[in-house]
Design a protein around this motif. Structure first.
Motif, short mmCIF file in Angstrom:
data_model
loop_
_atom_site.label_atom_id
_atom_site.label_comp_id
_atom_site.label_asym_id
_atom_site.label_seq_id
_atom_site.Cartn_x
_atom_site.Cartn_y
_atom_site.Cartn_z
N GLN A 189 52.41 77.95 10.77
CA GLN A 189 52.66 78.96 11.78
C GLN A 189 51.90 78.64 13.06
O GLN A 189 50.85 77.96 13.03
N ALA A 190 52.42 79.09 14.15
CA ALA A 190 51.73 78.91 15.43
C ALA A 190 50.32 79.47 15.34
O ALA A 190 50.10 80.54 14.76
N GLY A 191 49.38 78.71 15.90
CA GLY A 191 47.98 79.09 15.83
C GLY A 191 47.25 78.47 14.65
O GLY A 191 46.02 78.53 14.59
N GLY A 192 48.00 77.89 13.74
CA GLY A 192 47.41 77.29 12.55
C GLY A 192 46.93 75.87 12.79
O GLY A 192 46.93 75.36 13.93
N SER A 193 46.50 75.24 11.70
CA SER A 193 45.92 73.90 11.77
C SER A 193 46.55 72.98 10.72
O SER A 193 46.98 73.43 9.66
N LEU A 194 46.56 71.70 11.04
CA LEU A 194 46.94 70.65 10.10
C LEU A 194 46.06 69.45 10.35
O LEU A 194 45.59 69.23 11.48
N ARG A 195 45.87 68.65 9.30
CA ARG A 195 45.14 67.39 9.45
C ARG A 195 46.02 66.26 8.96
O ARG A 195 46.40 66.22 7.78
N LEU A 196 46.35 65.36 9.87
CA LEU A 196 47.14 64.19 9.53
C LEU A 196 46.22 63.03 9.17
O LEU A 196 45.15 62.87 9.77
N SER A 197 46.66 62.25 8.20
CA SER A 197 45.91 61.07 7.79
C SER A 197 46.80 59.84 7.89
O SER A 197 48.01 59.92 7.68
N CYS A 198 46.18 58.72 8.19
CA CYS A 198 46.89 57.44 8.27
C CYS A 198 46.08 56.42 7.50
O CYS A 198 44.91 56.17 7.84
N ALA A 199 46.69 55.85 6.47
CA ALA A 199 46.02 54.84 5.65
C ALA A 199 46.55 53.47 6.01
O ALA A 199 47.77 53.25 6.03
N ALA A 200 45.64 52.55 6.28
CA ALA A 200 46.02 51.17 6.63
C ALA A 200 45.93 50.28 5.41
O ALA A 200 45.10 50.49 4.52
N SER A 201 46.78 49.25 5.39
CA SER A 201 46.86 48.36 4.22
C SER A 201 45.77 47.29 4.22
O SER A 201 45.60 46.58 3.23
N ARG A 202 45.05 47.16 5.33
CA ARG A 202 44.01 46.16 5.42
C ARG A 202 42.87 46.70 6.26
O ARG A 202 42.97 47.77 6.84
N THR A 203 41.80 45.94 6.36
CA THR A 203 40.66 46.39 7.12
C THR A 203 41.04 46.68 8.56
O THR A 203 41.88 46.00 9.15
N ILE A 204 40.45 47.72 9.12
CA ILE A 204 40.73 48.07 10.50
C ILE A 204 39.50 47.86 11.40
O ILE A 204 39.52 48.24 12.56
N PHE A 205 38.47 47.24 10.85
CA PHE A 205 37.27 47.00 11.66
C PHE A 205 37.60 46.22 12.93
O PHE A 205 37.04 46.47 13.98
N SER A 206 38.54 45.27 12.80
CA SER A 206 38.85 44.40 13.93
C SER A 206 40.00 44.92 14.78
O SER A 206 40.36 44.30 15.77
N ILE A 207 40.58 46.05 14.39
CA ILE A 207 41.70 46.60 15.15
C ILE A 207 41.15 47.58 16.17
O ILE A 207 40.69 48.67 15.81
#
Length: 115
Positions: free
Chosen positions: A13-31
């Motif tokens: 509903q309007a006014g509410g919250s969501l948290r999206l997640s993104c999982a990477a297949s490899r290390t992201i230290f260098s990205i």
């Protein structure tokens, strides 16, 4: 190459919250560049927020102050905390990464905000 998988979308509903997640297949230290884009029906894909490997962030004016992007390099994850959601935030949200000059996209997760 890197594969990205989003999760966390849904109906809220309007006014509410969501948290999206993104999982990477490899290390992201260098990205260096990772972020979130969104695309509403009949509209072009637009930037929502980006974050560098050093933690510098950038937000679209329309979400600044309501959304927060973060990343956990050790867990290979990028997050988008969305608060005070509005009906105009309704869109498919895509995780993005740029590695060695090439862009990578997830398959998207739908966010629908009811008024």
């Amino acid at each position: 190459q890197v594969q990205l998988v989003e999760s966390g979308g849904g109906l809220v509903q309007a006014g509410g919250s969501l948290r999206l997640s993104c999982a990477a297949s490899r290390t992201i230290f260098s990205i260096n560049d990772m972020g979130w884009y969104r695309q509403a029906p009949g509209k072009q894909r637009e930037l929502v927020a980006t974050i560098t490997s050093g933690g510098s962030t950038n937000y679209a004016d329309s979400v600044n102050g309501r959304f927060t992007i973060s990343r956990d390099n050790a867990k290979r994850m990028v997050f988008l905390q969305m608060n005070s959601l509005k009906s105009e935030d309704t869109a498919a949200y895509y995780c993005y990464a740029r590695n060695a000059g090439s862009p990578y996209w997830g398959q998207g997760t739908q966010v629908t905000v009811s008024s």
